[in-house]
Design an enzyme around this catalytic site. Structure first.
Site, short mmCIF file in Angstrom:
data_model
loop_
_atom_site.label_atom_id
_atom_site.label_comp_id
_atom_site.label_asym_id
_atom_site.label_seq_id
_atom_site.Cartn_x
_atom_site.Cartn_y
_atom_site.Cartn_z
N LYS A 187 2.14 11.04 7.27
CA LYS A 187 1.32 10.76 8.44
C LYS A 187 1.79 11.47 9.71
CE LYS A 187 -1.27 6.91 6.77
NZ LYS A 187 -0.87 5.92 5.80
N ASP A 199 9.21 2.96 2.16
CA ASP A 199 8.01 3.76 2.42
C ASP A 199 7.70 3.61 3.90
OD1 ASP A 199 5.49 4.76 2.87
OD2 ASP A 199 4.59 3.90 1.07
N PHE A 237 0.86 -1.19 0.00
CA PHE A 237 0.00 0.00 0.00
C PHE A 237 0.89 1.23 0.00
CE2 PHE A 237 -2.34 3.56 1.65
CZ PHE A 237 -3.46 3.53 0.85
C1 LIG Z 1 -1.04 6.03 4.33
C2 LIG Z 1 0.07 5.52 3.49
C3 LIG Z 1 0.39 6.11 2.25
C4 LIG Z 1 -0.42 7.21 1.64
O1 LIG Z 1 -0.51 8.34 2.42
P1 LIG Z 1 -1.69 9.43 2.16
O2 LIG Z 1 -1.33 10.57 3.05
O3 LIG Z 1 -2.97 8.75 2.54
O4 LIG Z 1 -1.63 9.76 0.70
C5 LIG Z 1 1.49 5.61 1.58
N1 LIG Z 1 2.22 4.60 2.07
C6 LIG Z 1 1.93 4.01 3.25
C7 LIG Z 1 2.79 2.90 3.74
C8 LIG Z 1 0.83 4.42 3.99
O5 LIG Z 1 0.51 3.81 5.13
#
Ligand SMILES: *Cc1c(COP(=O)(O)O)cnc(C)c1O
Length: 428
Positions: free
Chosen positions: A278, A249, A164
């Site tokens: 986040k 990520d 994700f």
């Molecule tokens: C939440 C998340 C994203 C995307 O972030 P948004 O601020 O919702 O665009 C990307 N990678 C990971 C691992 C995430 O948990």
């Protein structure tokens, strides 16, 4: 669509103030308006939250919940951290938005802080996590063409099944989740999917055109899935040997969530680039960034990339305050200790409905057995005052603020225990 002239809404808002106008909405009306005027791309819990403080939120009826959704780990500091809110409030009286057409001292400080916190040489500020990932993809591709010597438009990026990384068309194009993809093609080419945590598959997928490997060190959305021990460090070695960039990520796993500043730090697995988001927003605003080694980051030249709001002074001070609070309160260590207590506590419940408990720090997944009535359990959690939502694979995510102490952890354990007890016994 049509031209509208109804002015009563604007008059009411302008006369009473926005908060008072919002406060006049009850639970039913809130849900009705949201469903009528909002696209249906979310299925929220049937709870209307009106206030937050630390690990707690209060709904419109006055019921208090422990926030274990924690805005998918974005709420690391707890609701309304005094330090982060204070920094934002002072900035709100001074300067909020300038665009990157000029310099600001706040952005200068933010960039320095991001590099100090991550160990990177340079950073590029954005707003959302998906934008940070898009930025990393652009940097990796341009690095491949201008530094590594990959033929133009041939760069490949290796990703993992179950990943994700956000919701843009490019990113969902390399998702393996059908619901994320179906109906949104055609997709951006240049991505190869390998099983998560499978080093041999990853190695086999690398070609002379591979620019980067992009992975979450723990797959959070996929159900808090941890790779085998040693996988992170081994991936680092493979990437170095093949002259391929390693991009972690850490949008969800970063900023002390797993008991260290970043999840890669549990092994010898320093990345070439890292995606941040986040919790960098301190629970207040969308603040994201990519940070990395100079050789990669400096491929961006003037005009290559940008964002109107990226790195704005308000976001910048929030980001600096967020990182400073994590460090000074040593929330990584607290996350480790409280996470161990929560995981151990879940395991000790020995409830017949529990299939597995997984996690690191305060990123914890409670997977229930196949056949468990998920809707009923979700309701029972709400009745007990625990906000949690299932990710994939029948796994409930527990990502409470990193500021909680043992009393709150034990409170969560008690409430979860009671919620599980309301399930009909399916036999062991
Ligand atoms: C939440 C998340 C994203 C995307 O972030 P948004 O601020 O919702 O665009 C990307 N990678 C990971 C691992 C995430 O948990």
């Amino acid at each position: 669509m049509s031209q509208t002239e109804n002015t009563s809404l604007w008059r009411e808002v302008y006369a009473k103030g926005v908060q008072a106008a919002a406060e006049s909405l009850g639970q039913a009306e809130t849900i009705e308006l949201t469903e009528r005027y909002g696209t249906h791309n979310y299925h929220p819990l049937p709870v209307t939250i009106v206030r937050g403080e630390g690990p707690y939120v209060e709904d419109v009826s006055g019921k208090i919940y422990i926030d274990c959704v924690g805005s998918y780990s974005a709420m690391a500091h707890g609701h309304l951290s005094k330090f982060v809110v204070g920094a934002a409030q002072r900035q709100l009286e001074r300067l909020t938005l300038t665009s990157r057409a000029v310099f600001t001292r706040e952005l200068a400080l933010f960039l320095q802080a991001v590099c100090e916190y991550t160990g990177a040489d340079m950073a590029c500020p954005m707003n959302t996590g998906a934008e940070a990932v898009e930025t990393a993809i652009k940097l990796a591709r341009k690095w491949a063409y201008t530094v590594k010597g990959v033929p133009s438009d041939a760069a490949e990026i290796i990703v993992a099944a179950g990943n994700f990384h956000g919701r843009t068309t490019t990113i969902v194009g390399f998702s393996s989740e059908e619901t994320y993809r179906t109906g949104f093609g055609p997709f951006t080419p240049g991505f190869t999917i390998v099983p998560f945590g499978d080093l041999a598959a990853l190695e086999a997928a690398i070609t002379s055109n591979t620019a980067a490997v992009l992975l979450e060190p723990i797959q959070a959305e996929a159900g808090i899935l941890l790779p085998p021990d040693g996988f992170l460090a081994a991936t680092r070695k493979v990437c170095t040997a093949a002259n391929v960039l390693l991009i972690w990520d850490e949008i969800q796993t970063g900023f002390a969530r797993t008991g260290k500043r970043f999840a890669w730090m549990h092994e010898d697995a320093a990345p070439d680039m890292i995606c941040l988001g986040k919790a960098l927003g301190g629970g207040l605003a969308a603040v994201s960034a990519v940070a990395g080694r100079r050789e990669v980051m400096e491929v961006f030249k003037s005009g290559d990339h940008g964002s109107t709001f990226g790195g704005n002074p308000l976001a910048a001070v929030i980001g600096v305050a967020a990182m400073a609070e994590l460090e000074v309160l040593n929330l990584a260590e607290n996350s480790r200790v409280m996470g161990d207590r929560l995981i151990e506590g879940f395991r000790c419940l020995q409830d017949p409905a529990i299939f597995e408990v997984r996690g690191r720090g305060l990123l914890v997944g409670l997977e229930v057995k196949p056949g468990t009535d998920i809707a009923r359990l979700t309701k029972a959690f709400l009745a007990e005052g625990v906000l949690t939502k299932e990710t994939r694979h029948r796994t409930f995510r527990f990502a409470p603020p990193l500021t909680i102490g043992p009393a709150v952890v034990d409170d969560i354990l008690n409430r979860v225990h009671h919620a599980l007890e309301t399930l009909p016994n399916m036999g062991a």
